[in-house]
Scaffold this motif. Structure first.
Motif, mmCIF file in Angstrom:
data_model
loop_
_atom_site.group_PDB
_atom_site.id
_atom_site.type_symbol
_atom_site.label_atom_id
_atom_site.label_comp_id
_atom_site.label_asym_id
_atom_site.label_seq_id
_atom_site.Cartn_x
_atom_site.Cartn_y
_atom_site.Cartn_z
ATOM 1 N N ALA A 127 0.914 -1.121 -0.093
ATOM 2 C CA ALA A 127 0.025 0.000 0.095
ATOM 3 C C ALA A 127 0.852 1.467 0.064
ATOM 4 N N THR A 128 0.639 2.134 -0.825
ATOM 5 C CA THR A 128 1.486 3.494 -0.936
ATOM 6 C C THR A 128 0.711 4.478 -0.251
ATOM 7 N N ALA A 129 1.417 5.576 0.044
ATOM 8 C CA ALA A 129 1.075 6.545 0.657
ATOM 9 C C ALA A 129 0.086 7.388 -0.239
ATOM 10 N N ALA B 70 5.490 -4.700 -12.944
ATOM 11 C CA ALA B 70 4.914 -4.443 -11.628
ATOM 12 C C ALA B 70 3.548 -3.682 -12.368
ATOM 13 N N GLU B 71 2.359 -3.527 -11.351
ATOM 14 C CA GLU B 71 1.459 -2.817 -11.701
ATOM 15 C C GLU B 71 0.816 -2.044 -10.404
ATOM 16 N N LEU B 72 -0.019 -1.236 -10.745
ATOM 17 C CA LEU B 72 -0.777 -0.326 -9.792
ATOM 18 C C LEU B 72 -2.149 -0.475 -9.698
ATOM 19 N N GLY C 86 6.456 8.048 0.437
ATOM 20 C CA GLY C 86 5.681 7.796 -0.675
ATOM 21 C C GLY C 86 6.399 6.628 -1.744
ATOM 22 N N ARG C 87 7.410 6.577 -1.751
ATOM 23 C CA ARG C 87 8.197 5.516 -2.476
ATOM 24 C C ARG C 87 8.176 4.200 -1.830
ATOM 25 N N PHE D 221 10.813 2.031 -6.060
ATOM 26 C CA PHE D 221 9.813 2.515 -6.959
ATOM 27 C C PHE D 221 9.368 3.865 -6.670
ATOM 28 N N ASP D 222 9.169 4.680 -7.638
ATOM 29 C CA ASP D 222 8.456 6.037 -7.364
ATOM 30 C C ASP D 222 6.965 6.286 -8.009
ATOM 31 N N PRO D 223 5.966 6.293 -7.299
ATOM 32 C CA PRO D 223 4.696 6.231 -7.661
ATOM 33 C C PRO D 223 4.707 7.576 -8.644
ATOM 34 N N ALA D 224 5.295 8.913 -8.518
ATOM 35 C CA ALA D 224 5.210 10.097 -9.362
ATOM 36 C C ALA D 224 5.606 9.629 -10.663
#
Length: 367
Positions: free
Chosen positions: A46-48, A70-72, A101-102, A121-124
């Protein structure tokens, strides 16, 4: 699959009957949008930002074909989207959220060897960038976020049935790893839970071929030391361990010899006030290979999926786990269960008794 530390067979589970808990009467299991790729022994983090990063895993029969993808998952839309490609294929790796958040991703089996590689991994940007390697290659270890933002990487196996006691600390401020000393016992397929006071409880795990330990210990970030605490009532590996909302820790199921023939339906609860494990509520089905398939919901209830064809929930204060309406329909091992901020949970992937991974996913939600 070669030299891989998974036991690759399952057997039908016995069924016990328990009166429905209040939560069991309100929640049900239903199909969710499938993942973009089949995965088992992957990680769900789970990400921020409120998303769930699903990384790596095996995608082919017999757990061959290790994933770099990978997938979100976005709970708001119920859909999965590509999240870039890891720099190395991984299964049985660890992953942990970072304060900014990474997501830290470390170790695992590449399909050819156990790796020491680390990436973030950086969601941005939806990209993975390399970080310095660990001092010890490891798979089936744990990665526990600490209160100060660092991550404790502990144990795991350097080769099949060769667990390590080595630990390391990842510091997101510097992007580097540093040795954190040795645990009291080598462990793989163990549990690790951060306590309310910032310490980490490490419990059970594989210590040798077909041999689990009942030992437990505590890591104190302030002193950097590992000290013993009370022992489990039964040796367990391939278990699940969760921090309850009241500060205690629940250890769920597993196997005393790390094999399916001796799966456990029992649970234990560790109390930080006494340092002792006491019997917990019973599961309806014995389960193992569930390290990532358990979650504490926003309500405080405990959800367990994986290694059976249904989902169980325990409401604190009730005597046993109870089975939710709706079913997964197969005994999926090494699946993941992730609590979502809105009270739901996402269950994803795993492999069936033929060792065939699935891309299927399910949600647990109020009816």
């Amino acid at each position: 699959m070669k030299a891989f530390a998974f036991a690759l067979w399952l057997a039908p589970a016995a069924t016990l009957v328990a009166a429905p808990s209040p939560t069991a009467t309100l929640l049900s299991v239903s199909n969710a949008t499938a993942m973009l790729s089949a995965r088992a022994a992957h990680q769900a983090t789970a990400t921020a930002q409120g998303l769930v990063l699903l990384s790596g895993g095996c995608a082919q029969a017999n757990c061959d074909g290790v994933q770099r993808s990978a997938e979100l998952f976005d709970p708001a839309t119920g859909r999965h989207a590509p999240a870039g490609t890891m720099r190395e294929a991984r299964v049985a790796h660890t992953a942990a959220p970072l304060p900014d958040g990474r997501v830290l991703v470390a170790g695992g089996w590449t399909g050819a060897a156990v790796t020491d590689s680390v990436e973030v991994f950086d969601p941005a940007t939806r990209r993975f960038t390399p970080a310095p390697a660990m001092a010890t290659p490891r798979m089936d270890g744990t990665a526990t976020p600490l209160a100060d933002g660092r991550v404790l990487i502990a144990g795991g196996a350097q080769r099949t049935n060769q667990p390590t006691a080595a630990t390391e600390l990842f510091d997101p401020a510097t992007g580097r790893l540093a040795p954190a000393g040795a645990m009291q016992s080598p462990r793989a397929h163990h549990g690790a839970v951060r306590l309310r006071d910032g310490r980490v409880l490490l419990v059970g795990g594989l210590v040798g071929r077909h041999r689990a330990t009942a030992s437990a210990e505590i890591y104190d970030p302030a002193s950097g030391r590992f000290t013993p605490t009370g022992s489990l009532r039964e040796p367990r590996c391939k278990l699940a361990a969760l921090a309850l909302q009241d500060g205690r820790v629940m250890v769920i199921a597993g196997s005393p010899n790390c094999e399916e023939g001796r799966r456990l339906a029992s649970t234990e609860i560790w109390d930080p006030a006494t340092g002792r494990f006491e019997p917990g509520p019973a599961l309806a089905h014995p389960r193992y290979k569930i390290a990532a398939a358990a979650a504490v919901l926003a309500s405080g209830d405990v959800l367990i999926a994986g290694n059976a064809n249904d989902v169980e929930v325990w409401t604190p204060g009730t005597p046993a786990f109870t089975t939710l309406r709706g079913a997964i329909g197969d005994e999926l091992s090494f699946s993941t269960a992730t609590a979502l901020p809105d009270g739901r949970a996402l269950i994803a992937g795993g492999y069936d008794p033929r060792i065939v991974p699935t891309a299927r996913a399910w949600q647990v939600a109020r009816r």
